[in-house]
Design a protein around this motif. Sequence first.
Motif, PDB file in Angstrom:
ATOM      1  N   GLU A  88     -42.338  -8.275  81.658  1.00  0.00           N
ATOM      2  CA  GLU A  88     -43.205  -9.448  81.594  1.00  0.00           C
ATOM      3  C   GLU A  88     -42.449 -10.768  81.807  1.00  0.00           C
ATOM      4  O   GLU A  88     -43.073 -11.808  81.995  1.00  0.00           O
ATOM      5  N   LYS A  89     -41.138 -10.728  81.753  1.00  0.00           N
ATOM      6  CA  LYS A  89     -40.343 -11.957  81.821  1.00  0.00           C
ATOM      7  C   LYS A  89     -40.505 -12.700  83.143  1.00  0.00           C
ATOM      8  O   LYS A  89     -40.619 -13.919  83.161  1.00  0.00           O
ATOM      9  N   ARG A  90     -40.488 -11.987  84.246  1.00  0.00           N
ATOM     10  CA  ARG A  90     -40.586 -12.630  85.552  1.00  0.00           C
ATOM     11  C   ARG A  90     -41.869 -13.447  85.671  1.00  0.00           C
ATOM     12  O   ARG A  90     -41.867 -14.585  86.123  1.00  0.00           O
ATOM     13  N   LYS A 141     -31.601 -12.228  83.497  1.00  0.00           N
ATOM     14  CA  LYS A 141     -30.236 -11.825  83.150  1.00  0.00           C
ATOM     15  C   LYS A 141     -30.242 -11.130  81.803  1.00  0.00           C
ATOM     16  O   LYS A 141     -30.945 -11.531  80.881  1.00  0.00           O
ATOM     17  N   HIS A 142     -29.412 -10.110  81.679  1.00  0.00           N
ATOM     18  CA  HIS A 142     -29.307  -9.353  80.432  1.00  0.00           C
ATOM     19  C   HIS A 142     -28.926 -10.279  79.278  1.00  0.00           C
ATOM     20  O   HIS A 142     -27.990 -11.056  79.375  1.00  0.00           O
ATOM     21  N   ASN A 143     -29.682 -10.209  78.196  1.00  0.00           N
ATOM     22  CA  ASN A 143     -29.409 -10.954  76.963  1.00  0.00           C
ATOM     23  C   ASN A 143     -29.503 -12.470  77.098  1.00  0.00           C
ATOM     24  O   ASN A 143     -28.946 -13.184  76.277  1.00  0.00           O
ATOM     25  N   HIS A 144     -30.186 -13.000  78.103  1.00  0.00           N
ATOM     26  CA  HIS A 144     -30.262 -14.450  78.244  1.00  0.00           C
ATOM     27  C   HIS A 144     -31.499 -15.059  77.607  1.00  0.00           C
ATOM     28  O   HIS A 144     -31.461 -16.189  77.179  1.00  0.00           O
ATOM     29  N   GLU A 145     -32.587 -14.375  77.558  1.00  0.00           N
ATOM     30  CA  GLU A 145     -33.784 -14.856  76.871  1.00  0.00           C
ATOM     31  C   GLU A 145     -34.510 -13.655  76.301  1.00  0.00           C
ATOM     32  O   GLU A 145     -34.701 -12.668  76.981  1.00  0.00           O
ATOM     33  N   HIS A 146     -34.897 -13.765  75.049  1.00  0.00           N
ATOM     34  CA  HIS A 146     -35.666 -12.699  74.431  1.00  0.00           C
ATOM     35  C   HIS A 146     -37.080 -13.138  74.075  1.00  0.00           C
ATOM     36  O   HIS A 146     -37.970 -12.314  73.936  1.00  0.00           O
ATOM     37  N   PHE A 147     -37.264 -14.451  73.895  1.00  0.00           N
ATOM     38  CA  PHE A 147     -38.536 -14.964  73.407  1.00  0.00           C
ATOM     39  C   PHE A 147     -39.108 -15.988  74.364  1.00  0.00           C
ATOM     40  O   PHE A 147     -38.383 -16.739  74.996  1.00  0.00           O
ATOM     41  N   ASP A 148     -40.424 -16.031  74.440  1.00  0.00           N
ATOM     42  CA  ASP A 148     -41.106 -17.016  75.267  1.00  0.00           C
ATOM     43  C   ASP A 148     -40.798 -18.403  74.700  1.00  0.00           C
ATOM     44  O   ASP A 148     -41.112 -18.679  73.532  1.00  0.00           O
ATOM     45  N   PRO A 149     -40.181 -19.285  75.493  1.00  0.00           N
ATOM     46  CA  PRO A 149     -39.836 -20.620  74.986  1.00  0.00           C
ATOM     47  C   PRO A 149     -41.036 -21.410  74.467  1.00  0.00           C
ATOM     48  O   PRO A 149     -40.876 -22.304  73.642  1.00  0.00           O
ATOM     49  N   LYS A 150     -42.236 -21.073  74.922  1.00  0.00           N
ATOM     50  CA  LYS A 150     -43.433 -21.771  74.446  1.00  0.00           C
ATOM     51  C   LYS A 150     -43.864 -21.301  73.061  1.00  0.00           C
ATOM     52  O   LYS A 150     -44.730 -21.898  72.440  1.00  0.00           O
TER      53      LYS A 150
END
Length: 162
Positions: free
Chosen positions: A136-138, A145-154
Amino acid sequence: DGKTAASSPKRIHSLWAKYLSFHSSPTFFREVVRVFGSAIRQHRPDVEFFFNKSLDSMRPALRGHQDTSTDIILDAQVGINTPVTRVGSTRGPHYDRLTELYAGLLYFRDDRDKSSGGALRVYECLGQCKEIPRREKRALGMSMKHNHEHFDPKKVRVVSSV
């Protein structure tokens, strides 16, 4: 491969090798436990439960060791970020490895660097804290990138910036 700057001191200046060696030593671990032990016990009671022993009696060793009787693996690393060329973040809201007991950052900003930012941000989730599945990240425009974002910034807010 288990190789780090602390275990390969010839790759860096001798002062940094000494710094890394101390900060990945059993002596430093004991100091961390002395200073932060009560906070670790409060926020990570699972650690002493898992090992069935107190933090004070745990046996630390440097990452890459061969001793199987070690409880805690220690490491110190040098990381360098490239100069800022655009507005953004190196890494979005994320957590480090869940098996990490503690981490420390030492940040040197060049006196000539007049850009704003560069702070470590501590977040809290708004509502339930849910990690975004990779698939779902895209669609959300998040880093792949691996381990760069885990949570929706919003769905998080900054509670502290250091």
